[in-house]
Design a protein around this motif. Structure first.
Motif, mmCIF file in Angstrom:
data_model
loop_
_atom_site.group_PDB
_atom_site.id
_atom_site.type_symbol
_atom_site.label_atom_id
_atom_site.label_comp_id
_atom_site.label_asym_id
_atom_site.label_seq_id
_atom_site.Cartn_x
_atom_site.Cartn_y
_atom_site.Cartn_z
ATOM 1 N N THR A 53 0.835 -1.206 0.000
ATOM 2 C CA THR A 53 0.000 0.000 0.000
ATOM 3 C C THR A 53 0.867 1.252 0.000
ATOM 4 O OG1 THR A 53 -1.792 -1.151 1.125
ATOM 5 C CG2 THR A 53 -1.784 1.258 1.281
ATOM 6 N N ARG A 54 1.917 1.252 0.800
ATOM 7 C CA ARG A 54 2.833 2.406 0.845
ATOM 8 C C ARG A 54 3.482 2.626 -0.515
ATOM 9 N NH1 ARG A 54 4.368 7.208 2.068
ATOM 10 N NH2 ARG A 54 6.546 7.479 2.583
ATOM 11 N N LEU A 55 3.929 1.557 -1.159
ATOM 12 C CA LEU A 55 4.539 1.680 -2.486
ATOM 13 C C LEU A 55 3.528 2.216 -3.497
ATOM 14 C CD1 LEU A 55 6.902 1.287 -4.453
ATOM 15 C CD2 LEU A 55 6.155 -1.097 -4.735
ATOM 16 N N ILE A 56 2.319 1.692 -3.470
ATOM 17 C CA ILE A 56 1.277 2.175 -4.381
ATOM 18 C C ILE A 56 1.046 3.661 -4.187
ATOM 19 C CG2 ILE A 56 -1.216 2.061 -4.868
ATOM 20 C CD1 ILE A 56 -0.959 -1.025 -4.310
ATOM 21 N N ASN A 57 0.936 4.104 -2.939
ATOM 22 C CA ASN A 57 0.707 5.528 -2.665
ATOM 23 C C ASN A 57 1.863 6.392 -3.153
ATOM 24 O OD1 ASN A 57 -1.792 5.025 -1.507
ATOM 25 N ND2 ASN A 57 -0.979 4.893 0.556
ATOM 26 N N GLN A 58 3.084 5.949 -2.899
ATOM 27 C CA GLN A 58 4.244 6.719 -3.347
ATOM 28 C C GLN A 58 4.288 6.797 -4.874
ATOM 29 O OE1 GLN A 58 7.231 4.550 -0.823
ATOM 30 N NE2 GLN A 58 7.991 6.630 -0.504
ATOM 31 N N LEU A 59 3.990 5.696 -5.538
ATOM 32 C CA LEU A 59 4.027 5.691 -7.000
ATOM 33 C C LEU A 59 2.877 6.496 -7.601
ATOM 34 C CD1 LEU A 59 5.236 2.060 -7.780
ATOM 35 C CD2 LEU A 59 6.573 4.189 -7.794
ATOM 36 N N CYS A 60 1.733 6.547 -6.916
ATOM 37 C CA CYS A 60 0.634 7.407 -7.373
ATOM 38 C C CYS A 60 1.064 8.868 -7.351
ATOM 39 C CB CYS A 60 -0.616 7.209 -6.513
ATOM 40 S SG CYS A 60 -1.557 5.729 -6.902
ATOM 41 N N ASN A 61 1.718 9.291 -6.279
ATOM 42 C CA ASN A 61 2.226 10.660 -6.192
ATOM 43 C C ASN A 61 3.264 10.930 -7.280
ATOM 44 O OD1 ASN A 61 0.638 11.312 -4.000
ATOM 45 N ND2 ASN A 61 2.230 10.903 -2.500
ATOM 46 N N TYR A 62 4.157 9.982 -7.459
ATOM 47 C CA TYR A 62 5.215 10.109 -8.467
ATOM 48 C C TYR A 62 4.607 10.222 -9.858
ATOM 49 C CZ TYR A 62 9.437 8.869 -11.114
ATOM 50 O OH TYR A 62 10.495 8.853 -11.989
ATOM 51 N N GLN A 63 3.690 9.349 -10.175
ATOM 52 C CA GLN A 63 3.040 9.371 -11.482
ATOM 53 C C GLN A 63 2.282 10.678 -11.684
ATOM 54 O OE1 GLN A 63 -0.447 9.381 -12.238
ATOM 55 N NE2 GLN A 63 0.044 9.385 -14.410
ATOM 56 N N GLY A 64 1.681 11.181 -10.624
ATOM 57 C CA GLY A 64 0.900 12.408 -10.727
ATOM 58 C C GLY A 64 1.715 13.615 -11.131
ATOM 59 N N THR A 65 2.968 13.642 -10.771
ATOM 60 C CA THR A 65 3.807 14.776 -11.164
ATOM 61 C C THR A 65 4.579 14.499 -12.443
ATOM 62 O OG1 THR A 65 5.626 14.051 -9.745
ATOM 63 C CG2 THR A 65 4.082 15.632 -8.804
ATOM 64 N N LYS A 66 4.894 13.251 -12.714
ATOM 65 C CA LYS A 66 5.673 12.904 -13.908
ATOM 66 C C LYS A 66 4.795 12.706 -15.140
ATOM 67 C CE LYS A 66 9.517 13.023 -11.731
ATOM 68 N NZ LYS A 66 10.467 14.076 -11.913
ATOM 69 N N LYS A 67 3.532 12.412 -14.930
ATOM 70 C CA LYS A 67 2.553 12.274 -16.007
ATOM 71 C C LYS A 67 2.900 11.200 -17.036
ATOM 72 C CE LYS A 67 -0.057 15.549 -14.444
ATOM 73 N NZ LYS A 67 -1.084 15.158 -13.537
ATOM 74 N N MET A 68 3.461 10.094 -16.575
ATOM 75 C CA MET A 68 3.684 8.963 -17.475
ATOM 76 C C MET A 68 2.678 7.873 -17.120
ATOM 77 S SD MET A 68 5.124 7.824 -14.631
ATOM 78 C CE MET A 68 6.712 8.447 -14.234
ATOM 79 N N ASN A 69 2.574 6.878 -17.955
ATOM 80 C CA ASN A 69 1.743 5.714 -17.654
ATOM 81 C C ASN A 69 2.567 4.800 -16.764
ATOM 82 O OD1 ASN A 69 -0.583 6.195 -19.573
ATOM 83 N ND2 ASN A 69 1.154 6.315 -20.966
ATOM 84 N N LEU A 70 2.018 4.381 -15.645
ATOM 85 C CA LEU A 70 2.771 3.565 -14.698
ATOM 86 C C LEU A 70 2.026 2.268 -14.435
ATOM 87 C CD1 LEU A 70 4.739 4.912 -11.705
ATOM 88 C CD2 LEU A 70 3.559 2.743 -11.530
ATOM 89 N N ILE A 71 2.758 1.167 -14.575
ATOM 90 C CA ILE A 71 2.196 -0.166 -14.314
ATOM 91 C C ILE A 71 3.049 -0.825 -13.238
ATOM 92 C CG2 ILE A 71 1.625 -2.416 -15.286
ATOM 93 C CD1 ILE A 71 1.543 -1.020 -18.074
ATOM 94 N N LEU A 72 2.439 -1.118 -12.102
ATOM 95 C CA LEU A 72 3.103 -1.771 -10.980
ATOM 96 C C LEU A 72 2.716 -3.241 -11.007
ATOM 97 C CD1 LEU A 72 4.678 -1.722 -8.269
ATOM 98 C CD2 LEU A 72 2.552 -0.947 -7.178
ATOM 99 N N VAL A 73 3.721 -4.124 -11.057
ATOM 100 C CA VAL A 73 3.455 -5.554 -11.236
ATOM 101 C C VAL A 73 3.910 -6.340 -10.008
ATOM 102 C CG1 VAL A 73 3.837 -7.563 -12.715
ATOM 103 C CG2 VAL A 73 3.862 -5.260 -13.719
ATOM 104 N N PHE A 74 2.994 -7.162 -9.475
ATOM 105 C CA PHE A 74 3.307 -8.055 -8.366
ATOM 106 C C PHE A 74 3.150 -9.500 -8.821
ATOM 107 C CE2 PHE A 74 1.875 -4.255 -6.010
ATOM 108 C CZ PHE A 74 2.969 -4.068 -5.186
ATOM 109 N N ASP A 75 4.080 -10.345 -8.378
ATOM 110 C CA ASP A 75 3.986 -11.776 -8.636
ATOM 111 C C ASP A 75 2.794 -12.348 -7.897
ATOM 112 O OD1 ASP A 75 6.386 -12.469 -10.115
ATOM 113 O OD2 ASP A 75 7.503 -12.011 -8.297
ATOM 114 N N ALA A 76 2.038 -13.179 -8.584
ATOM 115 C CA ALA A 76 1.016 -13.993 -7.921
ATOM 116 C C ALA A 76 1.062 -15.381 -8.531
ATOM 117 C CB ALA A 76 -0.362 -13.357 -8.074
ATOM 118 N N TYR A 77 2.229 -15.717 -9.089
ATOM 119 C CA TYR A 77 2.368 -16.969 -9.837
ATOM 120 C C TYR A 77 2.209 -18.208 -8.966
ATOM 121 C CZ TYR A 77 7.197 -17.454 -8.175
ATOM 122 O OH TYR A 77 8.314 -17.611 -7.395
ATOM 123 N N LYS A 78 2.368 -18.072 -7.656
ATOM 124 C CA LYS A 78 2.205 -19.224 -6.762
ATOM 125 C C LYS A 78 0.780 -19.351 -6.228
ATOM 126 C CE LYS A 78 6.990 -19.426 -5.191
ATOM 127 N NZ LYS A 78 7.901 -19.337 -4.055
#
Length: 172
Positions: free
Chosen positions: A34-59
């Motif tokens: 959740t902390r990473l998602i929030n930080q990346l939302c702020n980052y994306q909001g100022t950088k204005k790029m498309n951001l895709i955050l990927v987590f493994d769920a392969y198991k």
């Protein structure tokens, strides 16, 4: 969002590379995510790029994978038997045809693979430096705006306008 830039982030790689998030994950992995998602939302909001955050769920047995939107970023959980690396490689291959792509990971093999596809790489440390600088800039911008005092008009004016109104009030 109409940006030609994409940033793909290997979620768990970043969590376990950043000291603050790694420590948080030791107690509560969901809180670290959740902390990473929030930080990346702020980052994306100022950088204005498309951001895709990927987590493994392969198991995750029977996992179908998912894509959700958090703010203006996409959060992906891979499907069963698919790693974040595989998802990032496949997505980079597709996006690179039409967009500028950067991948944030400190996985050396992954960096080599995505660079061979023409994408740029960003280490976990480099992303951390950029995100922290972005957080600091946001905090400074917020601090620039002085809080409203008693919600009075005069408290929110520049000194010249406040002086003019005070003179008018005193009829000078």
């Amino acid at each position: 969002m109409k940006s030609n830039d994409y940033l793909l982030v290997d979620g768990y790689n970043i969590i376990f590379a950043w000291k603050e998030l790694k420590k948080l994950a030791e107690d509560n992995l969901e809180a670290a995510k959740t902390r990473l998602i929030n930080q990346l939302c702020n980052y994306q909001g100022t950088k204005k790029m498309n951001l895709i955050l990927v987590f493994d769920a392969y198991k995750v047995e029977g996992g179908k994978g998912s894509v959700t939107r958090e703010g203006d970023i996409y959060v992906v959980y891979t499907k069963e038997a698919e790693t974040a690396d595989q998802y990032i490689e496949k997505t980079t291959h597709e996006l690179k045809k039409n967009y500028n792509v950067t991948v944030a990971t400190s996985d050396g093999l992954e960096q080599v693979i995505i660079m061979s596809q023409g994408a740029l790489r960003m280490s976990a440390k480099d992303l951390e430096i950029e995100v922290n600088a972005n957080d600091k800039a946001i905090a400074e911008k917020i601090h620039e705006y002085k809080p409203v005092k008693n919600n009075m008009l005069i408290d929110n004016l520049d000194s010249e306008a406040a002086c003019f109104l005070e003179q008018l009030r005193l009829k000078r």
